[in-house]
Design a protein around this motif. Structure first.
Motif, PDB file in Angstrom:
ATOM      1  N   GLN B  68       9.006  10.273 -22.393  1.00 30.60           N
ATOM      2  CA  GLN B  68       9.656  11.110 -23.404  1.00 30.60           C
ATOM      3  C   GLN B  68       9.349  12.593 -23.144  1.00 30.60           C
ATOM      4  O   GLN B  68      10.234  13.442 -23.226  1.00 30.60           O
ATOM      5  CB  GLN B  68       9.170  10.687 -24.792  1.00 30.60           C
ATOM      6  CG  GLN B  68      10.117  11.056 -25.900  1.00 30.60           C
ATOM      7  CD  GLN B  68       9.937  10.170 -27.132  1.00 30.60           C
ATOM      8  OE1 GLN B  68       9.417   9.055 -27.042  1.00 30.60           O
ATOM      9  NE2 GLN B  68      10.370  10.656 -28.277  1.00 30.60           N
ATOM     10  N   ARG B 151      13.383   4.041 -22.345  1.00 30.00           N
ATOM     11  CA  ARG B 151      13.187   4.312 -23.779  1.00 30.00           C
ATOM     12  C   ARG B 151      12.800   5.773 -24.014  1.00 30.00           C
ATOM     13  O   ARG B 151      13.380   6.460 -24.851  1.00 30.00           O
ATOM     14  CB  ARG B 151      12.069   3.417 -24.340  1.00 30.00           C
ATOM     15  CG  ARG B 151      12.499   1.987 -24.584  1.00 30.00           C
ATOM     16  CD  ARG B 151      11.322   1.142 -25.056  1.00 30.00           C
ATOM     17  NE  ARG B 151      10.742   1.623 -26.315  1.00 30.00           N
ATOM     18  CZ  ARG B 151       9.594   1.174 -26.824  1.00 30.00           C
ATOM     19  NH1 ARG B 151       8.912   0.231 -26.176  1.00 30.00           N
ATOM     20  NH2 ARG B 151       9.135   1.642 -27.959  1.00 30.00           N
ATOM     21  N   SER B 154      15.616   8.340 -22.957  1.00 28.31           N
ATOM     22  CA  SER B 154      16.758   8.294 -23.885  1.00 28.31           C
ATOM     23  C   SER B 154      16.440   9.052 -25.170  1.00 28.31           C
ATOM     24  O   SER B 154      17.258   9.850 -25.658  1.00 28.31           O
ATOM     25  CB  SER B 154      17.117   6.836 -24.207  1.00 28.31           C
ATOM     26  OG  SER B 154      17.551   6.164 -23.046  1.00 28.31           O
ATOM     27  N   ALA B 155      15.272   8.814 -25.726  1.00 23.03           N
ATOM     28  CA  ALA B 155      14.875   9.521 -26.952  1.00 23.03           C
ATOM     29  C   ALA B 155      14.777  11.024 -26.702  1.00 23.03           C
ATOM     30  O   ALA B 155      15.170  11.841 -27.555  1.00 23.03           O
ATOM     31  CB  ALA B 155      13.534   8.973 -27.456  1.00 23.03           C
ATOM     32  N   ASN B 174       9.609  14.598 -29.648  1.00 20.62           N
ATOM     33  CA  ASN B 174       9.264  13.368 -30.349  1.00 20.62           C
ATOM     34  C   ASN B 174      10.074  13.195 -31.631  1.00 20.62           C
ATOM     35  O   ASN B 174       9.713  12.388 -32.484  1.00 20.62           O
ATOM     36  CB  ASN B 174       7.762  13.416 -30.673  1.00 20.62           C
ATOM     37  CG  ASN B 174       7.168  12.060 -30.909  1.00 20.62           C
ATOM     38  OD1 ASN B 174       7.686  11.052 -30.426  1.00 20.62           O
ATOM     39  ND2 ASN B 174       6.088  12.020 -31.676  1.00 20.62           N
ATOM     40  N   PHE B 176      12.894  11.877 -32.074  1.00 18.84           N
ATOM     41  CA  PHE B 176      13.599  10.589 -32.135  1.00 18.84           C
ATOM     42  C   PHE B 176      12.772   9.533 -31.405  1.00 18.84           C
ATOM     43  O   PHE B 176      11.939   9.861 -30.559  1.00 18.84           O
ATOM     44  CB  PHE B 176      14.989  10.717 -31.498  1.00 18.84           C
ATOM     45  CG  PHE B 176      15.882  11.667 -32.243  1.00 18.84           C
ATOM     46  CD1 PHE B 176      16.666  11.230 -33.295  1.00 18.84           C
ATOM     47  CD2 PHE B 176      15.910  13.025 -31.908  1.00 18.84           C
ATOM     48  CE1 PHE B 176      17.479  12.119 -34.001  1.00 18.84           C
ATOM     49  CE2 PHE B 176      16.715  13.914 -32.613  1.00 18.84           C
ATOM     50  CZ  PHE B 176      17.497  13.463 -33.664  1.00 18.84           C
ATOM     51  N   SER B 177      13.005   8.296 -31.770  1.00 18.81           N
ATOM     52  CA  SER B 177      12.328   7.213 -31.053  1.00 18.81           C
ATOM     53  C   SER B 177      13.379   6.232 -30.553  1.00 18.81           C
ATOM     54  O   SER B 177      14.518   6.223 -31.030  1.00 18.81           O
ATOM     55  CB  SER B 177      11.320   6.508 -31.962  1.00 18.81           C
ATOM     56  OG  SER B 177      11.979   5.954 -33.067  1.00 18.81           O
ATOM     57  N   CYS B 178      12.977   5.422 -29.600  1.00 23.21           N
ATOM     58  CA  CYS B 178      13.923   4.495 -28.974  1.00 23.21           C
ATOM     59  C   CYS B 178      13.301   3.102 -28.877  1.00 23.21           C
ATOM     60  O   CYS B 178      12.166   2.959 -28.429  1.00 23.21           O
ATOM     61  CB  CYS B 178      14.287   5.000 -27.576  1.00 23.21           C
ATOM     62  SG  CYS B 178      15.444   3.926 -26.705  1.00 23.21           S
ATOM     63  N   VAL B 195      18.429   4.575 -30.102  1.00 25.07           N
ATOM     64  CA  VAL B 195      17.692   5.787 -30.467  1.00 25.07           C
ATOM     65  C   VAL B 195      18.037   6.158 -31.908  1.00 25.07           C
ATOM     66  O   VAL B 195      19.210   6.220 -32.277  1.00 25.07           O
ATOM     67  CB  VAL B 195      18.066   6.954 -29.531  1.00 25.07           C
ATOM     68  CG1 VAL B 195      17.299   8.217 -29.929  1.00 25.07           C
ATOM     69  CG2 VAL B 195      17.792   6.602 -28.081  1.00 25.07           C
ATOM     70  N   ASN B 198      12.857   9.622 -35.538  1.00 23.06           N
ATOM     71  CA  ASN B 198      11.482   9.120 -35.579  1.00 23.06           C
ATOM     72  C   ASN B 198      10.942   9.267 -36.994  1.00 23.06           C
ATOM     73  O   ASN B 198      10.744  10.380 -37.474  1.00 23.06           O
ATOM     74  CB  ASN B 198      10.627   9.917 -34.591  1.00 23.06           C
ATOM     75  CG  ASN B 198       9.229   9.364 -34.449  1.00 23.06           C
ATOM     76  OD1 ASN B 198       8.833   8.466 -35.209  1.00 23.06           O
ATOM     77  ND2 ASN B 198       8.484   9.872 -33.492  1.00 23.06           N
TER      78      ASN B 198
END
Lengths: 175, 201
Positions: B68, B151, B154-155, B174, B176-178, B195, B198
């Motif tokens: 990330q 992952r 992409s986030a 950080n 967003f999360s995937c 995604v 977060n």
């Protein structure tokens, strides 16, 4: 030793349009940045698994170098050492110079290293060496050049750029 | 959509780089290596297999986090580069085009043959990966999802599009999360990655 350069490293870069995968000399490779390698290394340090990082690098580079030497009919010891140093440089790992190799040990010097440079750009100096991947590479280089099996050598950093030394000094010992 | 994904892949996949005299490859705002995929996936797999099970979740998080951070900084370097401006720039009409273009380069750089299949700006993105090196770790049977790099990147790309202006010193990477919901390594036909914002920050 290794004073004359008789062989030039050949680099065949291929992107497979069907699988969308990338190869250098038939070995699948991928671009990654200093943030990625620094955070992987930090993770290995934090959970006390640097040996896995080192050994995985050694196994990978052992296979890469063995494949290259076999396919290009490289049998001369000096050629193997020189080409291995050139490959290290070509893939962006930094620069290494072999100071000496004996039957049971050796010394390699490095004035430039991707991980040290990237680590310092990200976090500054560190109180321990961080080039475990480079150690793995050098162990592989020694084993392949001397026709020994994988996991025949242990490499440690006696001096380290990331610690503030002018250069990194790798000490290699036969296991 | 103005993005010509195949054209971007065709042009950007031809990029050949090599270390300079000091063995350093510098570009796209970062230093780059081109190491074998079996090294990266081998380290992650051995590390997780060797761990105390109680540490597994935290370690997986850190493997994703590495990608990330990488994706945020390198991704920015890509979209700020001359190559991007020349090849992708003329195709860009909006932020969503930037994202689609970024995933074309994601593919051209052999991280994964991946594309966006669903996009709700700022809220949700679904990515499918039809071929990716992180799946190669599975040699027999099915494994748990193991595409930590996809992952994380992409986030990060989603954060570059929707978390405001790039700030290298912030925690925006950080935003967003995937989650990986399908994987070739799990026996699925393709990998699928979702995604979303977060909620842990």
């Amino acid at each position: 030793m290794a004073e004359s350069k008789n062989k030039t490293l050949l680099l065949e870069n291929i992107f497979n349009d069907k699988t969308r995968r990338k190869y250098i000399n038939g070995v699948q490779t991928v671009f990654h940045c200093h943030h990625f390698i620094s955070l992987y290394t930090q993770l290995a340090i934090d959970i006390d698994e640097t040996q896995i990082l080192k050994e995985t690098a050694e196994e990978s580079f052992y296979n890469t170098l063995t494949k290259y030497f076999s396919e290009n009919n490289i049998v001369d010891f000096n050629d193997k050492v020189n080409l291995a140093c050139d490959y290290y440089k070509a893939v962006g790992m930094g620069e290494i110079t072999v100071e000496n190799i004996t039957l049971y040990s050796g010394v390699v010097k490095s004035t430039s290293a991707h991980i040290d440079k990237g680590w310092m750009a990200k976090w500054g100096k560190y109180d321990k060496p961080v080039n475990y991947i480079g150690c793995g590479y050098i162990s592989a280089m020694f084993a392949v050049a001397l026709n020994k099996p994988f996991n025949s050598y242990e490499t440690i950093e006696q001096k380290s750029i990331v610690k503030g030394d002018e250069y990194t000094l790798f000490k290699i010992v036969r296991k | 959509m103005a993005i010509d994904r195949e054209q971007i892949i065709k042009e950007m996949s031809q990029m050949k780089v090599q270390g300079d005299e000091s063995g350093i490859i510098e570009g796209f705002n970062v230093f780059i290596t081109q190491l074998s995929t079996d090294f990266w996936q081998g380290f992650a797999d051995k590390l997780l297999s060797n761990l105390d099970p109680d540490l597994k979740e935290a370690t997986e998080y850190l493997l994703v986090n590495a990608a990330q951070v990488c994706g945020y900084h390198t991704g920015y370097g890509i979209i700020a580069s001359d190559d991007w401006k020349k090849i992708v720039g003329p195709m860009i009409e909006n932020v969503e085009d930037v994202l689609h273009g970024a995933f074309a380069i994601f593919t051209a750089w052999a991280w994964a043959n991946a594309e966006i299949v669903e996009l709700i700006p700022g809220k949700k993105m679904v990515v499918r990966a039809y071929n990716y090196y992180e799946a190669d770790v599975a040699k027999y049977g099915k494994t748990e999802p193991k595409a930590y790099m996809i992952r994380g990147v992409s986030a990060a790309f989603f954060a570059l599009a929707y978390a405001g202006e790039y700030d290298p010193d912030s925690e925006k990477y950080n935003a967003f999360s995937c989650e990986q919901t399908k994987g070739i390594e799990c026996g699925d036909e393709y990998g699928e990655f979702i995604v979303t914002p977060n909620t842990n920050i």
